[in-house]
Enzyme design. Structure first.
Site, PDB file in Angstrom:
ATOM      1  N   ALA A  62      30.505  43.566  36.477  1.00  0.00           N
ATOM      2  CA  ALA A  62      29.746  44.798  35.727  1.00  0.00           C
ATOM      3  C   ALA A  62      31.029  45.513  34.973  1.00  0.00           C
ATOM      4  O   ALA A  62      30.699  45.784  33.564  1.00  0.00           O
ATOM      5  CB  ALA A  62      29.685  45.481  36.982  1.00  0.00           C
ATOM      6  N   ASP A  83      35.952  34.345  32.889  1.00  0.00           N
ATOM      7  CA  ASP A  83      35.247  34.659  33.939  1.00  0.00           C
ATOM      8  C   ASP A  83      34.851  33.166  34.571  1.00  0.00           C
ATOM      9  O   ASP A  83      34.787  32.163  34.100  1.00  0.00           O
ATOM     10  CB  ASP A  83      33.964  35.198  33.788  1.00  0.00           C
ATOM     11  N   LYS A 109      29.110  33.380  32.892  1.00  0.00           N
ATOM     12  CA  LYS A 109      29.111  34.654  32.230  1.00  0.00           C
ATOM     13  C   LYS A 109      29.982  34.706  31.039  1.00  0.00           C
ATOM     14  O   LYS A 109      29.609  35.630  30.167  1.00  0.00           O
ATOM     15  CB  LYS A 109      29.590  35.816  33.422  1.00  0.00           C
ATOM     16  N   PHE A 155      41.689  41.829  45.063  1.00  0.00           N
ATOM     17  CA  PHE A 155      42.877  42.243  45.010  1.00  0.00           C
ATOM     18  C   PHE A 155      44.111  41.119  44.618  1.00  0.00           C
ATOM     19  O   PHE A 155      45.136  41.096  44.143  1.00  0.00           O
ATOM     20  CB  PHE A 155      43.419  43.067  46.118  1.00  0.00           C
ATOM     21  N   GLU A 156      43.505  39.747  45.110  1.00  0.00           N
ATOM     22  CA  GLU A 156      44.471  38.663  44.987  1.00  0.00           C
ATOM     23  C   GLU A 156      44.716  38.443  43.467  1.00  0.00           C
ATOM     24  O   GLU A 156      45.537  38.497  42.876  1.00  0.00           O
ATOM     25  CB  GLU A 156      43.991  37.389  45.593  1.00  0.00           C
ATOM     26  N   THR A 157      43.694  38.300  42.679  1.00  0.00           N
ATOM     27  CA  THR A 157      43.807  38.426  41.202  1.00  0.00           C
ATOM     28  C   THR A 157      44.273  39.438  40.620  1.00  0.00           C
ATOM     29  O   THR A 157      45.311  39.262  39.664  1.00  0.00           O
ATOM     30  CB  THR A 157      42.357  38.049  40.525  1.00  0.00           C
ATOM     31  N   CYS A 194      53.436  50.435  39.045  1.00  0.00           N
ATOM     32  CA  CYS A 194      52.829  49.342  39.035  1.00  0.00           C
ATOM     33  C   CYS A 194      51.568  49.122  40.150  1.00  0.00           C
ATOM     34  O   CYS A 194      51.570  50.016  41.098  1.00  0.00           O
ATOM     35  CB  CYS A 194      53.624  47.910  38.811  1.00  0.00           C
ATOM     36  N   CYS A 212      31.506  44.870  47.145  1.00  0.00           N
ATOM     37  CA  CYS A 212      30.042  45.020  46.827  1.00  0.00           C
ATOM     38  C   CYS A 212      29.127  44.363  47.983  1.00  0.00           C
ATOM     39  O   CYS A 212      28.068  44.649  47.986  1.00  0.00           O
ATOM     40  CB  CYS A 212      29.827  44.614  45.404  1.00  0.00           C
ATOM     41  N   CYS A 272      58.013  45.492  40.397  1.00  0.00           N
ATOM     42  CA  CYS A 272      58.719  46.298  38.967  1.00  0.00           C
ATOM     43  C   CYS A 272      60.255  46.451  39.300  1.00  0.00           C
ATOM     44  O   CYS A 272      60.973  46.984  38.452  1.00  0.00           O
ATOM     45  CB  CYS A 272      57.928  47.081  38.528  1.00  0.00           C
TER      46      CYS A 272
HETATM   47 ZN   LIG Z   1      55.891  48.542  40.957  1.00  0.00          ZN
END
Ligand SMILES: [Zn+2]
Length: 366
Positions: A62, A83, A109, A155-157, A194, A212, A272
């Site tokens: 989306a 994707d 996609k 979140f892994e990606t 970051c 979702c 970082c």
């Molecule tokens: Zn950081």
């Protein structure tokens, strides 16, 4: 404008300031983007910079689809759309690049997105790539772009993107939405906090824990977060860093609650500060539970499958075999399996990795 003329224009633009006399073929360009050029924040110079800028959009669900559309229409010169998934009817409620024909054909996609974006703007370079971003391919897929945009659902990606971006000092924009709520933050390594500063600090937990799958998602929050992300992208790519909002913005379109908070860099941040890029060093992900449905994805290492041969072989032992150039789908009630040419598969109807692994071994082969 034909592609070669556009490249000629960009070459001319790189040589010097915008000048109608020295770039006679630029009238169409000037007209096309006139409303954006009239806006003082962009102007002629900003539009020229957009034309020679590039962005990679990771995930074309989306938020990714809406962001890709806005940037293509705005004239960002080169876009790559990554994707791993295909269009389904349940996407159409909010994924604005796709239509019923895409879902009927189960188009990947990124392939459907490339077709639509080319129709929006034939003068830019658009490349749809069917791939799952992993530590193994992150360098190949994200290198060489001015900006990385978050259209992912996990979140892994996002941490993989963050580690790549911090390591290579590349800006990226975090964006997420679930239910009626969403948030976004622009990350400039060395300048701003970051994602690890934001989410790995002791006093904060991940901001979006629901998926979702469990609470659904509304089209309007997707569009709103995508709009904020795209505006930040235009500022960065047009060279207007001073205009960046520099905050973590969160919005709930149901309650009408807007929030904007400053996020400080964590002085001991894993990524970082300590440059511990553990997500880049990660082993291949064995299984990923996907957002939006009851599914498990099976990853295979650099495997190439002959889908036509596989379809012929499977024929008698499974139901409802369908395929196009990119994928093969079949049913083994109550499950449905979709196999891609790179060996990946998505099993629908279960969230149990063991079931997925077993069916994969049985029908695709180890
Ligand atoms: Zn950081």
């Amino acid at each position: 404008m034909a592609l070669w003329r556009y490249h000629k224009y960009v070459s001319a633009a790189r040589r010097g300031p915008f000048n109608l006399d020295s770039a006679p073929q630029s009238t169409e360009f000037f007209d096309r983007y006139s409303r954006q050029i009239l806006f003082s924040g962009i102007g002629k110079v900003g539009q020229e910079r957009l034309a020679s800028a590039s962005a990679v959009i990771v995930g074309c669900g989306a938020i990714g689809a809406s962001t890709a559309a806005l940037l293509a229409r705005a004239g960002v010169g080169r876009l790559r759309i990554l994707d791993r998934d295909f269009v389904e009817p349940s996407n159409l409620q909010r994924q604005s690049l796709f239509d019923e024909a895409d879902a009927r054909e189960s188009l990947p996609k990124s392939v459907a997105a490339e077709q639509k974006l080319r129709a929006f703007n034939s003068a830019i370079s658009v490349e749809g790539t069917v791939a799952d971003l992993t530590p193994r391919n992150v360098d190949a897929l994200l290198s060489g772009f001015d900006l990385i945009l978050d259209g992912t659902d996990n979140f892994e990606t996002r941490f993989l993107i963050n580690d790549f971006a911090v390591k290579h000092q590349r800006s990226w924009i975090y964006a997420a939405a679930v239910g009626s709520y969403g948030l976004t933050m622009t990350i400039r390594p060395g300048v701003t906090a970051c994602l690890a500063c934001l989410l790995e600090a002791d006093h904060l937990s991940p901001s979006v824990e629901e998926t979702c799958d469990t609470v659904g998602v509304l089209g309007p929050i997707v569009q709103l977060i995508s709009s904020l992300e795209s505006a930040e992208a235009l500022k960065l790519l047009a060279g207007k860093e001073d205009a960046l909002h520099g905050r973590l913005i969160s919005v709930d379109v149901w309650s009408g609650h807007f929030q904007s908070v400053a996020v400080s860099r964590n002085p001991g941040c894993r990524a970082c500060d300590r440059h511990d890029f553990s997500y880049l060093d990660g082993e291949a992900q064995p299984h990923v539970t996907m957002c939006g449905r009851d599914s498990v994805q099976i990853h295979e290492r650099s495997r190439s499958l002959d889908l036509v041969a596989l379809g012929a072989r499977l024929g008698p032992s499974v139901e409802s075999v369908r395929q196009n150039d990119f994928l093969l789908r079949f049913r083994v009630p109550p499950y449905e399996m979709t196999v891609f040419a790179d060996g990946r598969a998505i099993l629908k109807g279960s969230q149990d990795p063991a079931v997925a692994r077993s069916l994969y071994a049985r029908f695709i082969g180890a």
